[in-house]
Design a protein around this motif. Structure first.
Motif, PDB file in Angstrom:
ATOM      1  N   VAL A 130      35.787  36.649  36.994  1.00  0.00           N
ATOM      2  CA  VAL A 130      35.140  35.483  36.790  1.00  0.00           C
ATOM      3  C   VAL A 130      35.730  34.530  37.701  1.00  0.00           C
ATOM      4  O   VAL A 130      36.908  34.218  37.673  1.00  0.00           O
ATOM      5  CB  VAL A 130      35.049  35.005  35.185  1.00  0.00           C
ATOM      6  N   GLY A 131      34.895  33.677  38.208  1.00  0.00           N
ATOM      7  CA  GLY A 131      35.305  32.538  39.054  1.00  0.00           C
ATOM      8  C   GLY A 131      35.884  32.706  40.494  1.00  0.00           C
ATOM      9  O   GLY A 131      36.405  31.871  41.262  1.00  0.00           O
ATOM     10  N   ASP A 132      35.487  34.073  41.012  1.00  0.00           N
ATOM     11  CA  ASP A 132      35.835  34.435  42.332  1.00  0.00           C
ATOM     12  C   ASP A 132      34.492  34.382  43.289  1.00  0.00           C
ATOM     13  O   ASP A 132      33.792  35.330  43.086  1.00  0.00           O
ATOM     14  CB  ASP A 132      36.460  35.783  42.092  1.00  0.00           C
ATOM     15  N   VAL A 133      34.143  33.249  43.758  1.00  0.00           N
ATOM     16  CA  VAL A 133      32.993  33.102  44.588  1.00  0.00           C
ATOM     17  C   VAL A 133      33.154  33.769  45.787  1.00  0.00           C
ATOM     18  O   VAL A 133      31.977  34.200  46.325  1.00  0.00           O
ATOM     19  CB  VAL A 133      32.663  31.386  44.719  1.00  0.00           C
ATOM     20  N   THR A 134      34.400  34.155  46.348  1.00  0.00           N
ATOM     21  CA  THR A 134      34.519  34.576  47.810  1.00  0.00           C
ATOM     22  C   THR A 134      34.542  36.228  47.597  1.00  0.00           C
ATOM     23  O   THR A 134      34.083  36.873  48.503  1.00  0.00           O
ATOM     24  CB  THR A 134      35.678  34.269  48.304  1.00  0.00           C
ATOM     25  N   GLY A 135      34.820  36.702  46.558  1.00  0.00           N
ATOM     26  CA  GLY A 135      34.936  38.365  46.365  1.00  0.00           C
ATOM     27  C   GLY A 135      36.314  38.816  46.712  1.00  0.00           C
ATOM     28  O   GLY A 135      36.379  39.996  46.481  1.00  0.00           O
ATOM     29  N   TYR A 136      37.204  37.994  47.037  1.00  0.00           N
ATOM     30  CA  TYR A 136      38.742  38.410  47.381  1.00  0.00           C
ATOM     31  C   TYR A 136      39.064  38.954  46.167  1.00  0.00           C
ATOM     32  O   TYR A 136      39.873  40.123  46.317  1.00  0.00           O
ATOM     33  CB  TYR A 136      39.396  37.217  47.818  1.00  0.00           C
ATOM     34  N   ALA A 137      39.378  38.274  45.149  1.00  0.00           N
ATOM     35  CA  ALA A 137      40.302  38.837  43.889  1.00  0.00           C
ATOM     36  C   ALA A 137      39.476  40.097  43.477  1.00  0.00           C
ATOM     37  O   ALA A 137      40.173  41.065  43.139  1.00  0.00           O
ATOM     38  CB  ALA A 137      40.062  37.834  43.031  1.00  0.00           C
ATOM     39  N   ALA A 138      38.257  40.269  43.734  1.00  0.00           N
ATOM     40  CA  ALA A 138      37.345  41.436  42.968  1.00  0.00           C
ATOM     41  C   ALA A 138      37.945  42.427  44.128  1.00  0.00           C
ATOM     42  O   ALA A 138      37.868  43.885  43.723  1.00  0.00           O
ATOM     43  CB  ALA A 138      35.926  41.216  43.165  1.00  0.00           C
ATOM     44  N   ALA A 139      37.636  42.140  45.433  1.00  0.00           N
ATOM     45  CA  ALA A 139      38.316  43.404  46.342  1.00  0.00           C
ATOM     46  C   ALA A 139      39.780  43.888  46.201  1.00  0.00           C
ATOM     47  O   ALA A 139      39.757  45.218  46.082  1.00  0.00           O
ATOM     48  CB  ALA A 139      38.116  42.471  47.816  1.00  0.00           C
ATOM     49  N   VAL A 140      40.447  43.084  45.885  1.00  0.00           N
ATOM     50  CA  VAL A 140      41.944  43.520  45.526  1.00  0.00           C
ATOM     51  C   VAL A 140      41.793  44.450  44.253  1.00  0.00           C
ATOM     52  O   VAL A 140      42.398  45.337  44.422  1.00  0.00           O
ATOM     53  CB  VAL A 140      42.947  42.236  45.266  1.00  0.00           C
ATOM     54  N   LEU A 141      41.317  43.941  43.337  1.00  0.00           N
ATOM     55  CA  LEU A 141      41.281  44.532  42.110  1.00  0.00           C
ATOM     56  C   LEU A 141      40.622  45.809  42.121  1.00  0.00           C
ATOM     57  O   LEU A 141      40.634  47.116  41.696  1.00  0.00           O
ATOM     58  CB  LEU A 141      40.542  43.783  41.045  1.00  0.00           C
ATOM     59  N   SER A 142      39.388  46.039  43.138  1.00  0.00           N
ATOM     60  CA  SER A 142      38.683  47.219  43.233  1.00  0.00           C
ATOM     61  C   SER A 142      39.615  48.225  43.846  1.00  0.00           C
ATOM     62  O   SER A 142      39.166  49.441  43.667  1.00  0.00           O
ATOM     63  CB  SER A 142      37.719  46.965  44.511  1.00  0.00           C
ATOM     64  N   ARG A 143      40.804  48.038  44.453  1.00  0.00           N
ATOM     65  CA  ARG A 143      41.572  49.027  44.793  1.00  0.00           C
ATOM     66  C   ARG A 143      42.481  49.773  43.726  1.00  0.00           C
ATOM     67  O   ARG A 143      43.244  50.783  43.822  1.00  0.00           O
ATOM     68  CB  ARG A 143      42.728  48.573  45.717  1.00  0.00           C
ATOM     69  N   LEU A 144      42.373  49.071  42.586  1.00  0.00           N
ATOM     70  CA  LEU A 144      43.534  49.378  41.434  1.00  0.00           C
ATOM     71  C   LEU A 144      42.508  50.064  40.285  1.00  0.00           C
ATOM     72  O   LEU A 144      43.298  50.529  39.362  1.00  0.00           O
ATOM     73  CB  LEU A 144      44.178  48.044  40.779  1.00  0.00           C
ATOM     74  N   VAL A 145      41.230  49.734  40.068  1.00  0.00           N
ATOM     75  CA  VAL A 145      40.590  50.203  38.775  1.00  0.00           C
ATOM     76  C   VAL A 145      39.305  50.957  39.384  1.00  0.00           C
ATOM     77  O   VAL A 145      39.113  50.968  40.388  1.00  0.00           O
ATOM     78  CB  VAL A 145      39.882  48.800  38.112  1.00  0.00           C
ATOM     79  N   ALA A 146      38.522  51.452  38.392  1.00  0.00           N
ATOM     80  CA  ALA A 146      37.661  52.167  38.613  1.00  0.00           C
ATOM     81  C   ALA A 146      36.098  51.395  38.910  1.00  0.00           C
ATOM     82  O   ALA A 146      35.459  51.662  39.872  1.00  0.00           O
ATOM     83  CB  ALA A 146      36.964  53.204  37.104  1.00  0.00           C
ATOM     84  N   THR A 147      35.916  50.222  38.207  1.00  0.00           N
ATOM     85  CA  THR A 147      34.511  49.748  38.542  1.00  0.00           C
ATOM     86  C   THR A 147      35.099  47.926  38.183  1.00  0.00           C
ATOM     87  O   THR A 147      35.521  47.708  37.262  1.00  0.00           O
ATOM     88  CB  THR A 147      33.544  49.947  37.615  1.00  0.00           C
ATOM     89  N   VAL A 148      34.339  47.369  39.157  1.00  0.00           N
ATOM     90  CA  VAL A 148      34.536  45.742  39.038  1.00  0.00           C
ATOM     91  C   VAL A 148      33.352  45.112  38.861  1.00  0.00           C
ATOM     92  O   VAL A 148      32.274  45.538  40.034  1.00  0.00           O
ATOM     93  CB  VAL A 148      35.448  45.307  40.253  1.00  0.00           C
ATOM     94  N   PHE A 149      33.071  44.534  37.771  1.00  0.00           N
ATOM     95  CA  PHE A 149      31.780  43.537  37.841  1.00  0.00           C
ATOM     96  C   PHE A 149      32.097  41.988  38.267  1.00  0.00           C
ATOM     97  O   PHE A 149      33.263  41.584  37.733  1.00  0.00           O
ATOM     98  CB  PHE A 149      31.139  43.481  36.551  1.00  0.00           C
ATOM     99  N   LEU A 150      31.643  41.593  39.585  1.00  0.00           N
ATOM    100  CA  LEU A 150      31.866  40.357  39.838  1.00  0.00           C
ATOM    101  C   LEU A 150      31.030  39.295  39.240  1.00  0.00           C
ATOM    102  O   LEU A 150      29.730  39.510  39.739  1.00  0.00           O
ATOM    103  CB  LEU A 150      32.259  40.291  41.270  1.00  0.00           C
ATOM    104  N   LEU A 151      31.231  38.420  38.541  1.00  0.00           N
ATOM    105  CA  LEU A 151      30.360  37.395  37.979  1.00  0.00           C
ATOM    106  C   LEU A 151      30.391  36.157  38.808  1.00  0.00           C
ATOM    107  O   LEU A 151      31.501  35.501  38.840  1.00  0.00           O
ATOM    108  CB  LEU A 151      30.583  37.144  36.554  1.00  0.00           C
ATOM    109  N   VAL A 152      29.195  35.787  39.544  1.00  0.00           N
ATOM    110  CA  VAL A 152      29.220  34.285  40.168  1.00  0.00           C
ATOM    111  C   VAL A 152      28.111  33.698  39.743  1.00  0.00           C
ATOM    112  O   VAL A 152      27.382  33.866  39.089  1.00  0.00           O
ATOM    113  CB  VAL A 152      29.168  34.608  41.699  1.00  0.00           C
ATOM    114  N   PRO A 153      28.459  32.249  39.823  1.00  0.00           N
ATOM    115  CA  PRO A 153      27.511  31.297  39.544  1.00  0.00           C
ATOM    116  C   PRO A 153      26.121  31.608  40.167  1.00  0.00           C
ATOM    117  O   PRO A 153      25.987  32.026  41.372  1.00  0.00           O
ATOM    118  CB  PRO A 153      27.924  29.910  39.800  1.00  0.00           C
TER     119      PRO A 153
END
Length: 217
Positions: free
Chosen positions: A85-108
Motif C-alpha cells: 500500500v502506498g507504493d505509486v511507482t511499483g518499486y517496493a512491490a518489485a523488490v518484494l516480488s523477488r521474495l514472496v509468491a504473489t504481491v497485490f499492489l494497491l494504488v489510488p
C-alpha cells in the motif's frame, strides 16, 4: 554518464549493510531491481540517494534504507501472499516480488496503472497484480494476506488492514511518534495482534491516512 549498476552496488554496501540490513535475500533483491527506472528521467541521477524522492503531486519514492528495514522486519517468505500500500511507482512491490509468491499492489484511483504494469512486466515481476482502491480500506477481496507493507509513514495503523492479516501474518509500517517514527511490525497470532518496533525511521506521510476516531493501535 552514471553507471547505475555501480550505484546500486554502492547503495547495498554503503547504505544497507552498515545499518543492520543483513538478510541476504533482501540485499540481493535491492541490488537487483533498477531503482532508477521508477523515477522520472530528471531524477535518475539521485535515484540511489539516501532520502525520499519527491515525485510531485504529493507522491514520493521511499528511501532505500527505510524500505530495506521494513522488508527485513517483515521476514518475507517465498510462499507469502503480500499486499503493498502506498507504493505509486511499483518499486517496493518489485523488490518484494523477488521474495514472496504473489504481491497485490494497491494504488489510488488517480494513478495510471498501465505504465507501472508495463515496467513491472519488463522486469519480470509477473507475480505483481495491480489494483486501485482506498489505502486505508486495503484490498479485502484478496485477503487474508501473509504480509502487508505500507510504503510510507502513518499516524496509526488502520483496523481494516489489521483485519486483512492471515494467522501469523505481519504488517509493517513506519508509525509516527511526534517528529520521529518507528518501524512497526504487527503480527497476528491466535487472532490477537502484538507489535514490535525494531528500528527508528522517518519517511514521508502516506496520503489519505489519518487516525481513526476511537481507535488506537
Amino acid at each position: 554518464m552514471i553507471d547505475y549498476a555501480v550505484a546500486r552496488h554502492n547503495m547495498v554496501e554503503n547504505q544497507l549493510r552498515p545499518n543492520q540490513i543483513d538478510d541476504p535475500r533482501v540485499l540481493d533483491a535491492m541490488g537487483e531491481i533498477p531503482r532508477e527506472l521508477f523515477v522520472p528521467k530528471a531524477l535518475r541521477g539521485v535515484a540511489y540517494s539516501d532520502e525520499d524522492l519527491d515525485l510531485g503531486q504529493g507522491r514520493f519514492l521511499i528511501e532505500p534504507l527505510a524500505l530495506a528495514k521494513l522488508i527485513q522486519a517483515a521476514s518475507p517468505r517465498s510462499e507469502d501472499v503480500a499486499l503493498v500500500v502506498g507504493d505509486v511507482t511499483g518499486y517496493a512491490a518489485a523488490v518484494l516480488s523477488r521474495l514472496v509468491a504473489t504481491v497485490f499492489l494497491l494504488v489510488p484511483p488517480a494513478v495510471a496503472t498501465e505504465p507501472v504494469e508495463t515496467l513491472l512486466s519488463e522486469l519480470g515481476c509477473d507475480n505483481v497484480v495491480l489494483r486501485q482502491g482506498d489505502a486505508m480500506a486495503g484490498h479485502p477481496a484478496q485477503a487474508p494476506y501473509d504480509l502487508i507493507l505500507l510504503a510510507g509513514s502513518v499516524p496509526s495503523i488502520p483496523s481494516a488492514l489489521i483485519d486483512q492479516l492471515a494467522e501469523n501474518g505481519r504488517l509493517v509500517a513506519v508509525v509516527e511518534h511526534g517528529r520521529s517514527g518507528k518501524v512497526t511490525v504487527a503480527r497476528k497470532v491466535n487472532g490477537a495482534v502484538g507489535r514490535l518496533t525494531p528500528f527508528d525511521a522517518r519517511i514521508f506521510r502516506l496520503p489519505g491516512f489519518k487516525v481513526e476516531a476511537g481507535f488506537q493501535f
